[in-house]
Write a protein that holds these residues in place. Sequence first.
Motif, PDB file in Angstrom:
ATOM      1  N   VAL A  12      25.348  44.360  24.432  1.00 48.75           N
ATOM      2  CA  VAL A  12      24.812  45.284  23.355  1.00 48.75           C
ATOM      3  C   VAL A  12      23.355  44.006  23.523  1.00 48.75           C
ATOM      4  CG1 VAL A  12      24.081  45.118  20.666  1.00 48.75           C
ATOM      5  CG2 VAL A  12      26.219  46.079  21.126  1.00 48.75           C
ATOM      6  N   PRO A  13      22.337  44.055  23.945  1.00 49.90           N
ATOM      7  CA  PRO A  13      21.220  44.112  23.732  1.00 49.90           C
ATOM      8  C   PRO A  13      20.800  42.664  22.615  1.00 49.90           C
ATOM      9  CG  PRO A  13      20.624  46.210  24.374  1.00 49.90           C
ATOM     10  CD  PRO A  13      22.138  46.441  23.508  1.00 49.90           C
ATOM     11  N   ASN A  14      20.686  41.526  22.714  1.00 49.42           N
ATOM     12  CA  ASN A  14      20.485  40.606  22.360  1.00 49.42           C
ATOM     13  C   ASN A  14      19.346  40.004  22.535  1.00 49.42           C
ATOM     14  OD1 ASN A  14      20.443  38.328  20.269  1.00 49.42           O
ATOM     15  ND2 ASN A  14      22.780  37.497  21.585  1.00 49.42           N
ATOM     16  N   ASP A  15      18.080  40.404  21.786  1.00 50.80           N
ATOM     17  CA  ASP A  15      17.238  39.449  22.120  1.00 50.80           C
ATOM     18  C   ASP A  15      16.737  38.254  22.065  1.00 50.80           C
ATOM     19  OD1 ASP A  15      15.890  41.951  21.411  1.00 50.80           O
ATOM     20  OD2 ASP A  15      15.038  41.798  19.481  1.00 50.80           O
ATOM     21  N   TYR A  16      17.713  37.495  21.063  1.00 54.87           N
ATOM     22  CA  TYR A  16      17.779  36.010  21.111  1.00 54.87           C
ATOM     23  C   TYR A  16      18.531  35.464  22.716  1.00 54.87           C
ATOM     24  CZ  TYR A  16      16.321  37.047  17.439  1.00 54.87           C
ATOM     25  OH  TYR A  16      15.421  37.592  16.353  1.00 54.87           O
ATOM     26  N   GLN A  17      18.963  36.234  23.497  1.00 49.77           N
ATOM     27  CA  GLN A  17      19.999  35.836  24.708  1.00 49.77           C
ATOM     28  C   GLN A  17      18.858  35.476  25.859  1.00 49.77           C
ATOM     29  OE1 GLN A  17      23.606  37.690  25.913  1.00 49.77           O
ATOM     30  NE2 GLN A  17      23.542  37.769  27.972  1.00 49.77           N
ATOM     31  N   HIS A  18      18.881  34.999  26.605  1.00 45.63           N
ATOM     32  CA  HIS A  18      18.061  35.015  27.912  1.00 45.63           C
ATOM     33  C   HIS A  18      18.310  35.326  29.060  1.00 45.63           C
ATOM     34  CE1 HIS A  18      14.827  31.643  25.705  1.00 45.63           C
ATOM     35  NE2 HIS A  18      16.138  30.333  26.181  1.00 45.63           N
ATOM     36  N   THR A  19      19.868  35.005  29.485  1.00 49.40           N
ATOM     37  CA  THR A  19      20.262  35.710  30.580  1.00 49.40           C
ATOM     38  C   THR A  19      20.260  37.266  30.560  1.00 49.40           C
ATOM     39  OG1 THR A  19      22.669  35.603  29.470  1.00 49.40           O
ATOM     40  CG2 THR A  19      21.296  33.618  31.484  1.00 49.40           C
ATOM     41  N   LYS A  20      19.792  38.296  31.076  1.00 48.77           N
ATOM     42  CA  LYS A  20      19.906  39.837  31.384  1.00 48.77           C
ATOM     43  C   LYS A  20      20.227  40.093  31.755  1.00 48.77           C
ATOM     44  CE  LYS A  20      16.348  39.165  27.363  1.00 48.77           C
ATOM     45  NZ  LYS A  20      17.986  39.709  26.151  1.00 48.77           N
ATOM     46  N   ASN A  21      19.854  40.130  33.044  1.00 48.56           N
ATOM     47  CA  ASN A  21      20.785  40.809  34.243  1.00 48.56           C
ATOM     48  C   ASN A  21      21.280  39.730  35.699  1.00 48.56           C
ATOM     49  OD1 ASN A  21      19.403  43.025  33.784  1.00 48.56           O
ATOM     50  ND2 ASN A  21      17.396  42.164  34.104  1.00 48.56           N
ATOM     51  N   CYS A  22      22.460  39.649  36.285  1.00 55.51           N
ATOM     52  CA  CYS A  22      22.822  39.685  37.082  1.00 55.51           C
ATOM     53  C   CYS A  22      23.971  37.897  36.298  1.00 55.51           C
ATOM     54  CB  CYS A  22      22.366  38.626  38.221  1.00 55.51           C
ATOM     55  SG  CYS A  22      20.984  39.832  39.249  1.00 55.51           S
ATOM     56  N   VAL A  23      24.346  38.320  34.936  1.00 53.00           N
ATOM     57  CA  VAL A  23      24.790  37.722  33.996  1.00 53.00           C
ATOM     58  C   VAL A  23      26.414  36.845  34.774  1.00 53.00           C
ATOM     59  CG1 VAL A  23      25.541  36.943  32.307  1.00 53.00           C
ATOM     60  CG2 VAL A  23      23.662  38.546  32.234  1.00 53.00           C
ATOM     61  N   THR A  24      27.100  35.393  35.243  1.00 51.69           N
ATOM     62  CA  THR A  24      27.765  35.546  34.633  1.00 51.69           C
ATOM     63  C   THR A  24      28.400  34.176  34.147  1.00 51.69           C
ATOM     64  OG1 THR A  24      27.671  33.488  36.713  1.00 51.69           O
ATOM     65  CG2 THR A  24      28.010  35.213  37.536  1.00 51.69           C
ATOM     66  N   GLN A  25      29.321  34.609  33.603  1.00 52.24           N
ATOM     67  CA  GLN A  25      30.426  32.856  32.803  1.00 52.24           C
ATOM     68  C   GLN A  25      31.877  32.662  33.285  1.00 52.24           C
ATOM     69  OE1 GLN A  25      28.659  33.575  29.990  1.00 52.24           O
ATOM     70  NE2 GLN A  25      28.181  35.784  29.737  1.00 52.24           N
ATOM     71  N   ASN A  26      31.666  31.146  33.659  1.00 50.91           N
ATOM     72  CA  ASN A  26      32.149  31.049  34.111  1.00 50.91           C
ATOM     73  C   ASN A  26      33.170  29.606  32.773  1.00 50.91           C
ATOM     74  OD1 ASN A  26      34.593  29.528  36.847  1.00 50.91           O
ATOM     75  ND2 ASN A  26      33.446  27.570  35.832  1.00 50.91           N
ATOM     76  N   TYR A  27      34.677  29.554  32.454  1.00 49.37           N
ATOM     77  CA  TYR A  27      35.211  29.783  31.405  1.00 49.37           C
ATOM     78  C   TYR A  27      36.171  28.390  32.099  1.00 49.37           C
ATOM     79  CZ  TYR A  27      33.901  32.914  28.850  1.00 49.37           C
ATOM     80  OH  TYR A  27      32.781  34.408  27.704  1.00 49.37           O
ATOM     81  N   THR A  28      35.764  27.202  32.072  1.00 51.74           N
ATOM     82  CA  THR A  28      37.081  26.093  32.158  1.00 51.74           C
ATOM     83  C   THR A  28      38.005  25.396  30.623  1.00 51.74           C
ATOM     84  OG1 THR A  28      35.555  25.118  33.881  1.00 51.74           O
ATOM     85  CG2 THR A  28      37.169  23.757  33.069  1.00 51.74           C
ATOM     86  N   TRP A  29      39.260  25.757  30.990  1.00 49.55           N
ATOM     87  CA  TRP A  29      39.940  25.134  29.334  1.00 49.55           C
ATOM     88  C   TRP A  29      40.285  23.976  29.189  1.00 49.55           C
ATOM     89  CZ3 TRP A  29      40.841  26.693  24.831  1.00 49.55           C
ATOM     90  CH2 TRP A  29      42.242  25.990  24.317  1.00 49.55           C
ATOM     91  N   THR A  30      40.374  22.855  28.686  1.00 51.66           N
ATOM     92  CA  THR A  30      40.339  21.622  28.973  1.00 51.66           C
ATOM     93  C   THR A  30      41.542  21.136  27.633  1.00 51.66           C
ATOM     94  OG1 THR A  30      39.322  20.993  26.400  1.00 51.66           O
ATOM     95  CG2 THR A  30      37.469  21.538  28.746  1.00 51.66           C
ATOM     96  N   GLY A  31      42.563  22.283  27.144  1.00 50.48           N
ATOM     97  CA  GLY A  31      43.155  22.238  26.629  1.00 50.48           C
ATOM     98  C   GLY A  31      43.515  22.274  25.246  1.00 50.48           C
ATOM     99  N   LYS A  32      41.991  22.105  24.999  1.00 50.03           N
ATOM    100  CA  LYS A  32      41.862  22.034  23.320  1.00 50.03           C
ATOM    101  C   LYS A  32      39.918  22.956  22.961  1.00 50.03           C
ATOM    102  CE  LYS A  32      43.325  17.017  22.258  1.00 50.03           C
ATOM    103  NZ  LYS A  32      42.216  16.096  21.684  1.00 50.03           N
ATOM    104  N   GLU A  33      39.229  22.900  24.475  1.00 50.61           N
ATOM    105  CA  GLU A  33      38.957  23.832  23.109  1.00 50.61           C
ATOM    106  C   GLU A  33      38.481  24.788  25.348  1.00 50.61           C
ATOM    107  OE1 GLU A  33      35.709  21.239  21.698  1.00 50.61           O
ATOM    108  OE2 GLU A  33      35.271  20.560  23.985  1.00 50.61           O
ATOM    109  N   MET A  34      37.345  25.658  25.036  1.00 49.45           N
ATOM    110  CA  MET A  34      37.110  26.172  26.722  1.00 49.45           C
ATOM    111  C   MET A  34      35.369  26.090  26.609  1.00 49.45           C
ATOM    112  SD  MET A  34      38.688  28.735  28.422  1.00 49.45           S
ATOM    113  CE  MET A  34      38.847  29.700  27.534  1.00 49.45           C
ATOM    114  N   ILE A  35      34.989  25.585  27.875  1.00 48.36           N
ATOM    115  CA  ILE A  35      33.951  25.257  28.571  1.00 48.36           C
ATOM    116  C   ILE A  35      33.479  26.557  29.271  1.00 48.36           C
ATOM    117  CG2 ILE A  35      32.331  23.691  29.550  1.00 48.36           C
ATOM    118  CD1 ILE A  35      34.103  21.529  29.049  1.00 48.36           C
ATOM    119  N   VAL A  36      31.525  26.523  28.658  1.00 45.38           N
ATOM    120  CA  VAL A  36      31.136  28.123  29.046  1.00 45.38           C
ATOM    121  C   VAL A  36      30.118  27.518  29.926  1.00 45.38           C
ATOM    122  CG1 VAL A  36      30.850  30.541  28.312  1.00 45.38           C
ATOM    123  CG2 VAL A  36      32.426  29.472  27.270  1.00 45.38           C
ATOM    124  N   ALA A  37      29.930  28.648  30.848  1.00 47.04           N
ATOM    125  CA  ALA A  37      28.620  28.068  32.009  1.00 47.04           C
ATOM    126  C   ALA A  37      28.104  29.159  32.161  1.00 47.04           C
ATOM    127  CB  ALA A  37      28.989  26.581  32.627  1.00 47.04           C
TER     128      ALA A  37
END
Length: 305
Positions: A64-89
């Motif tokens: 869903v379009p979001n005006d407050y999201q900088h990334t619009k195209n070619c968007v990738t998410q990398n998730y790393t689980w630390t055992g307590k939380e997820m770091i999202v890059a």
Amino acid sequence: MLVRVMCNVVVPAVLVVLTLLTPPARAMFGIPDFLEFGGCVNATLKPNFDPVKYTGLWFDIESVPNDYQHTKNCVTQNYTWTGKEMIVATRGLTAVGKKVRQGAIMRQSTSSPDPAFMTVFAEGVPEVPYQIVASDYRTYSCVYSCLERFGFRAEFAWVFSRKPTLPDNTIKHCHEVFTAMGVDPTKMVNITQGEECPYYEKIEETLAENEQYLLKILGPYVPTTTTPAPTHLDQSIVEMSEEEKTLQDLKGKMESGFSTLCTDSQQKETNGASSEDQEDDPNSSTHPVTSFPLLPFLLLPFLIY
């Protein structure tokens, strides 16, 4: 008393009027297009969600379009689980083709014991929900997020893939899941992926590395402790050492929740007596999540990356 009247009567009335305006008029008053009448749906979460299996690289296919999201195209998410939380890059391109990086941290929601219900923390914005409603971990993920206030909602949905493309029948499956929940999937738009994106030069190598990582975490033995995301994937997509250092610093500074003008004022009124006593590229940049214009912030904030 005056502030309470403003919060409970005047502000909702103003919102009703503003949401009835034409799109150009809404934009003039800082009212985002995603602000709607109604409340959030009761999302049906993925059963037995395993955050370890969710780690690794994902591509945005629809959202869903979001005006407050900088990334619009070619968007990738990398998730790393630390055992307590997820770091999202997150990496991608702005609407004008500028490279941008963003980051966030996700923790299990305090409002639900279900691990598929997480809360996103990002610098400069309030916390927001992140609900995994369907995923097979290996190919696709369907995600829902929604905030509500004063009888209005800001509702978002995403379709993610482990590759830059996703079969139509899989996208349709996510749409059916959303529809069954009472969410309109037609609000989502396609996210540009593929040959036009900076990562494409090394896409075959990147996908092969990611597949090996998925074989590791989805095989017979699945670690239940810290499982970092692949460290040798294409640096233009995944490796975010500089950003992850920033995220580590952010953890210590993060505050859970936020207080609006209304809740702050009510607390002061009730407790008044006690209160007195991406890469080094000249065309690339790293952005925190954009803060809200004042009016939307008072009603229904978000982001997501």
